[in-house]
Design a protein around this motif. Sequence first.
Motif, mmCIF file in Angstrom:
data_model
loop_
_atom_site.group_PDB
_atom_site.id
_atom_site.type_symbol
_atom_site.label_atom_id
_atom_site.label_comp_id
_atom_site.label_asym_id
_atom_site.label_seq_id
_atom_site.Cartn_x
_atom_site.Cartn_y
_atom_site.Cartn_z
ATOM 1 N N ALA A 32 27.226 30.240 50.030
ATOM 2 C CA ALA A 32 28.230 30.002 48.990
ATOM 3 C C ALA A 32 29.600 30.498 49.432
ATOM 4 N N VAL A 33 29.639 31.655 50.061
ATOM 5 C CA VAL A 33 30.915 32.211 50.525
ATOM 6 C C VAL A 33 31.519 31.321 51.605
ATOM 7 N N ARG A 34 30.698 30.880 52.536
ATOM 8 C CA ARG A 34 31.216 29.965 53.572
ATOM 9 C C ARG A 34 31.728 28.657 52.959
ATOM 10 N N GLY A 35 31.138 28.273 51.802
ATOM 11 C CA GLY A 35 31.546 27.044 51.134
ATOM 12 C C GLY A 35 32.757 27.203 50.229
ATOM 13 N N GLY A 36 33.403 28.363 50.259
ATOM 14 C CA GLY A 36 34.626 28.565 49.493
ATOM 15 C C GLY A 36 34.432 29.197 48.136
ATOM 16 N N GLU A 37 33.217 29.660 47.832
ATOM 17 C CA GLU A 37 32.967 30.294 46.535
ATOM 18 C C GLU A 37 32.954 31.813 46.690
ATOM 19 N N VAL A 134 42.919 38.212 52.690
ATOM 20 C CA VAL A 134 42.143 38.225 53.934
ATOM 21 C C VAL A 134 41.166 37.050 53.963
ATOM 22 N N ALA A 135 40.532 36.792 52.819
ATOM 23 C CA ALA A 135 39.554 35.705 52.751
ATOM 24 C C ALA A 135 40.197 34.334 52.932
ATOM 25 N N GLU A 136 41.502 34.251 52.698
ATOM 26 C CA GLU A 136 42.217 32.992 52.921
ATOM 27 C C GLU A 136 42.151 32.590 54.382
ATOM 28 N N GLN A 137 42.125 33.590 55.276
ATOM 29 C CA GLN A 137 42.094 33.318 56.708
ATOM 30 C C GLN A 137 40.676 33.059 57.210
ATOM 31 N N LEU A 165 35.980 38.108 40.455
ATOM 32 C CA LEU A 165 35.967 37.141 41.544
ATOM 33 C C LEU A 165 35.975 35.721 40.991
ATOM 34 N N GLY A 166 36.621 34.828 41.725
ATOM 35 C CA GLY A 166 36.676 33.435 41.285
ATOM 36 C C GLY A 166 36.418 32.475 42.422
ATOM 37 N N ALA A 167 37.456 32.131 43.159
ATOM 38 C CA ALA A 167 37.333 31.122 44.220
ATOM 39 C C ALA A 167 37.976 31.647 45.498
ATOM 40 N N GLU A 168 37.502 32.801 45.967
ATOM 41 C CA GLU A 168 38.177 33.477 47.079
ATOM 42 C C GLU A 168 37.434 33.435 48.408
ATOM 43 N N SER A 169 36.316 32.711 48.537
ATOM 44 C CA SER A 169 35.504 32.741 49.759
ATOM 45 C C SER A 169 35.154 34.184 50.119
ATOM 46 N N MET A 170 34.586 34.884 49.159
ATOM 47 C CA MET A 170 34.348 36.305 49.330
ATOM 48 C C MET A 170 33.011 36.702 48.723
ATOM 49 N N THR A 895 42.318 32.010 42.841
ATOM 50 C CA THR A 895 41.518 31.478 41.744
ATOM 51 C C THR A 895 42.404 30.720 40.752
ATOM 52 N N VAL A 896 43.605 31.214 40.519
ATOM 53 C CA VAL A 896 44.548 30.490 39.662
ATOM 54 C C VAL A 896 44.804 29.096 40.224
#
Length: 926
Positions: A32-37, A134-137, A165-170, A895-896
């Motif tokens: 899920a994290v690798r998929g952007g969640e 950081v997760a953006e990178q 947490l929302g949509a941070e790939s974290m 997430t916004v």
Amino acid sequence: MREAADLPGWRRAAELTGRRGECGVLDRLIGAVRGGESRALVVTGEPGVGKTALLEYLAVQALGCRVVRAAGVQSEMELAFAGLHQLCAPLLDRLEHLPGPQRDALRTAFGMSEGPAPNRFLVGLAVLGLLSEVAEQRPLICLIDDEQWLDRASAQVLAFVARRLGAESMGLVFAARTVHGDLAGVPELVVEGLREADARALLDAVLTGPIDARVRDQIVFEARGNPLALLELTRGLTPAELAGGFGLPGLMPLSGSIEESFLRRVGALPQQSRRLLLIAAADPSGDPALVWRAAGRLGTGTDAAAPAIEAGLVEFGTRVRFRHPLARSAAYRSASAQDRQEAHRALAEATDPRLDPDRRAWHRAQAAPGPDEDVAAELEHSAGRARARGGTAAAAAFLKQAALLTLDPAGRAGRALDAVQATIQAGAFDVASELLAMAESGQLSDFQQARVDMMRAQLAFNTSRGGDAPALLLTAAERLRPIDASLSRAAYLDALLGAIFAGRLAGPGGDVLEVARAAGAAPPPRHAPRAPDLLLDGTAATLDVGYAAGVPVLRRALADFGAGMSVEEELRRMYLACITAMRLWDDDSWETLSARYIRLARETGTLSELPLALTARAYVLLFAGDLPGAASLSDELQAVKEATGSGLASYSAMGLAALRGDETGACAVIDATLEDVTTRGEGIGVTYAEWAKAALNNGLGHYDKAMAAGLRATAYDNDPAGICWPLVELIEAAARCGTPEAATDACRRLSEMADASGTDWILGARARSRALLSEGDAAERLYREAISHFAKTRLRVDLARAHLLYGEWLRRERRRNDAREQLRTAHGMLETMGMSAFAERAGRELRAAGGTAHKRTAPARHEELTAQEGQIARMARDGLSNPEIGTRLFISARTVQYHLRKVFTKLGITSRSQLDRVLPSSPGGA
């Protein structure tokens, strides 16, 4: 990143045996994290069950992700933000990308710069923003082991981040023994003991020789599937004991047996090795250079490490790492009190007082054999630094230890009281009660006793907002009279607000009339009266002497509010100022003050005030007819309450539901609020819950229910201004029920306030109410007068209801054309505002008068948005940036942006600039 081959053999075996289900959960989290969640998870289980091994598995499997770690250490729990700094230290190169207030808060919390103490929720937003950046990178995995031993400040911030947490790939994964209050609601993975077959397989994998079947059976039985127990129970057994015999005598229950195993192994080490282990166990930093310096002071050399390493108890690398927390505990517990003091003394001497003064002070405190004023003073300085970093829990711990080391009774009590204050600020109310008992055990000065009373009142108010708080605050105010007039007046003002909150549920000595009478005799100010002084005198007069007596003074207070006041003082008194404007029926001051209140609370990050500020502002918007704006603030309030744990009742949601007219939903929130406020002794909540019931049922046309609720709301009349809204609802309901006596009495009370206040709001309310009790030309004149007064205000709800009542009267007078004009106006206003029950009532009347009530048949596109999407869309429409929206809603800017993309798709637009034309405007603004 560590590969599987880097892990010790015992850990690889433990993580692979019998954990297929648990590993599957972690694999899905990584996917899920690798998929952007984003995902948060708490891995729970007893000591030794394999939580750490599962975190290691996750770290190894997280290919392509960045992994950062932190671990709680029991002896480091008093050092504010220590665990958080562990986690964030590798990421601080991205700090400059955060908004200024968040960046400054985090730098202050970590001791990287000086500044005012940061609010811990602003620190939480900063950490959320930093991790999101950081997760953006690259997808980010954060692993926090032994969460139960994190320092309080770190635990609260990380739990805050986990819930937002929302949509941070974290991914944020905790290992903890149990889920406690901070992490309540975060998804949990419970790790239980291995099945018998897996336990046998693990045991066989680590044995180096044959074992008697009966010995194997007993080991498996005693371990109860605990992997660490399986491994530890076989250590130290001779080949003969493993190869044959009739079992292992004397095995202890599991929880004790593991630690006993470590204790035996520590006890078998040479003396110098035990001393080295003790020094390492006494310092949680894991800094090997510090450990070696301290060891050198006690004559222990580096060769002492080899036996401890060979025994599998500890690793000395870039950090000193014990094999298991119980191994650290065994190394510390097995030493005598004198040896532990010597270890702490050596660590204190080896710690640089310039670079790490707080850790040095803590070691000195643990080394002290008895009271020591020098050490106590150093701890007090550490508390000040901790408080400046926002570590109120750490400050309390330092002050408590300082109090214990203080011999002078007065000094001991003073430090204990300072510890209480910090503990209350940290929200640890149970601990605060214990510290108060410590403070009271000695002889207190009058001033210190007044502080005790104030703190007991603070505890009562923070836990219930009613009940015993007013009487306690009153006692403190009276103790302070001969000592400090300014502090005494401030305490009297707090007591008045507490009494207003407590209302009908106040405890003995705290009724609003008793408090007002005492406050009215407060010592005069030693300077020209400022707004807080006028609020005190005016509020006391309205309650004790009569409503009219305090109105002129309270008007001056509102006009002067803010002059000569610090922002902190403004915030402390702003809620009382707002409800004073409402109680004076002064909608202009109510509008101005509520707008400033919410702006100051947001700008300063004073989240303790933000729930009250949002509530005050939401009611301004409700009465202005801006129900969407009030709904947005109510949603924001819910986010604040979830983030901060605020216990404020859901007043805004209750008022919103009542005016919307959703009977089922409104009754649910009203009943829940009634139960909540009654339990806490918050009598004002009872009054406004009954007001909400009355307003709801007046809209639905259930006038008997509305009258019953209105009578309950107005039954407690010691605070006449507190029943201003319920009186209006009672008059309408009683008039419709044909009970003029109740309506006339309520109208008399309303009229007394109108004579004193004289604002268009209350003059309109009085005229409308009198019209309901009048006939012929007098009734028509009063309805027109009401409409005229309301038209001069921002109170569109009252204006619409005046048109409705006038139209209903005209229809009964058989003036159908005139009735249709008024009812069509009312219906259009109420329908546009979203007041469905009142709108339907107007529609029925309009149809009965021969008119047509046009109702929307299809929802507007913006109504397809979820509550959070609508909230974000409105904020974006009003010009807020993504980081600003994230700050208000306690989510990341990323997430916004994720939600805005969904908003654009649903609304059929492509940019923020187009939101103005697809979203309805908000007349009130937030």
